[in-house]
Design a protein around this motif. Sequence first.
Motif, PDB file in Angstrom:
ATOM      1  N   CYS A   1       0.834  -1.214   0.000  1.00  0.00           N
ATOM      2  CA  CYS A   1       0.000   0.000   0.000  1.00  0.00           C
ATOM      3  C   CYS A   1       0.866   1.262   0.000  1.00  0.00           C
ATOM      4  CB  CYS A   1      -0.935   0.001   1.212  1.00  0.00           C
ATOM      5  SG  CYS A   1      -2.243  -1.231   1.100  1.00  0.00           S
ATOM      6  N   LEU A   2       1.951   1.267   0.764  1.00  0.00           N
ATOM      7  CA  LEU A   2       2.846   2.426   0.799  1.00  0.00           C
ATOM      8  C   LEU A   2       3.540   2.620  -0.558  1.00  0.00           C
ATOM      9  CD1 LEU A   2       4.412   2.001   4.348  1.00  0.00           C
ATOM     10  CD2 LEU A   2       3.185   4.037   3.561  1.00  0.00           C
TER      11      LEU A   2
ATOM     12  N   GLN B   1       0.718   3.829  -3.042  1.00  0.00           N
ATOM     13  CA  GLN B   1      -0.239   4.837  -2.536  1.00  0.00           C
ATOM     14  C   GLN B   1      -1.683   4.317  -2.537  1.00  0.00           C
ATOM     15  OE1 GLN B   1       2.449   6.527  -4.655  1.00  0.00           O
ATOM     16  NE2 GLN B   1       3.254   6.512  -2.571  1.00  0.00           N
ATOM     17  N   ARG B   2      -1.821   3.091  -2.016  1.00  0.00           N
ATOM     18  CA  ARG B   2      -3.158   2.510  -1.905  1.00  0.00           C
ATOM     19  C   ARG B   2      -3.647   2.626  -0.473  1.00  0.00           C
ATOM     20  NH1 ARG B   2      -1.509  -2.631  -4.835  1.00  0.00           N
ATOM     21  NH2 ARG B   2      -1.564  -2.065  -7.035  1.00  0.00           N
TER      22      ARG B   2
ATOM     23  N   GLN C   1       5.684   4.598   8.730  1.00  0.00           N
ATOM     24  CA  GLN C   1       5.550   5.918   8.111  1.00  0.00           C
ATOM     25  C   GLN C   1       6.821   6.737   8.309  1.00  0.00           C
ATOM     26  OE1 GLN C   1       0.794   6.852   8.038  1.00  0.00           O
ATOM     27  NE2 GLN C   1       1.812   7.150   9.995  1.00  0.00           N
TER      28      GLN C   1
ATOM     29  N   GLN D   1       6.479   8.577   4.453  1.00  0.00           N
ATOM     30  CA  GLN D   1       5.213   8.659   3.723  1.00  0.00           C
ATOM     31  C   GLN D   1       4.072   8.501   4.719  1.00  0.00           C
ATOM     32  OE1 GLN D   1       6.894   6.011   0.041  1.00  0.00           O
ATOM     33  NE2 GLN D   1       4.687   6.060   0.313  1.00  0.00           N
TER      34      GLN D   1
ATOM     35  N   SER E   1      -2.733   5.769   4.054  1.00  0.00           N
ATOM     36  CA  SER E   1      -4.191   5.939   4.162  1.00  0.00           C
ATOM     37  C   SER E   1      -4.785   4.658   4.712  1.00  0.00           C
ATOM     38  CB  SER E   1      -4.803   6.226   2.787  1.00  0.00           C
ATOM     39  OG  SER E   1      -4.251   7.392   2.254  1.00  0.00           O
TER      40      SER E   1
END
Length: 312
Positions: free
Chosen positions: A197-198, A201-202, A258, A263, A266
């Motif tokens: 996901c990171l 960007q999911r 993070q 980053q 979400s």
Amino acid sequence: MSKVLVTGGAGFIGSNLVDQLVQDGDEVIVVDDLSMGLASNIPSSPKVTFYEHSITDHGFMKDLLLKEQFDYIYLLAAIASVADSVARPYETHQINQEANIFILEIIRQHKLPIKKVLFTSSAAVYGNNPELPKREDSTIDPLTPYAIDKFATERFVIDYGKLYNIPTVAVRFFNVYGPRQNPKSPYSGVLSLITECLKNQRVFTLFGDGEQTRDFIFIQDVLLALHLIMSNSQAVHEVYNVATGKQSSLLNIITDYQKVTDQSLSVEYLPARDGDIIHSCADITKLKGLGFNSKYTLFLGLSDYWVSASRN
């Protein structure tokens, strides 16, 4: 130089183990049907021979064991999806238990001069037993065919060892993470899903409130533990937790990751899933007795994992 068999050697843990064994100068034979592993995970080395084969093929496995006369055997091959074991209990049982017992039986019948056989079990055998940390002699409460097969095979491995004088040992992996963990696998570790996901960007789907805890251990620490267990002549007919002995909540892990990646992730919150274990942490006193000390903090492990994931 030793001759080593690794079943499931194309998988996440198995292929990292094969890399380490090759570095140590061993000759390695890998048997994997590629149902969960990838051929590209296996190092191309003259020291490695790969057979794309199921360990349930008894004729093939018998011929291989008799021909090669292995010094060490690592039994990692398994259908590692709990959901799969619930959907196909007998089929997964044949791989997760029967095939391993057959290997033991060939060793017994033919008195093969094995130096050690190691079976990889899982913290899933503890089930929802609330006692923490989990000790190897804690109450066992397997809740799925996967966990039942893992525990039953542990017992077969240990008791075959005692009854027939075979040097055997079993390990219970907690939450292993690191390079080559497959985020597309139905049983993928949560850290590989967060990594994916990171990277892309999911949105990450978090079931529950994020306060659930796990004992995460980086793959390099796992390899260190396996080396200590296999090389110690006293470590026979025993079960060892393989973990760090430290608990981390999912929310804390996300915060750390993070920071590592610089980053923001979400997160979509969904209700907790039925049967999900809330807290898990290992007592690793037995493993420490062999000289084990975790070399990787979660932050350091995540940093290494992210560097590797970013390259792929």
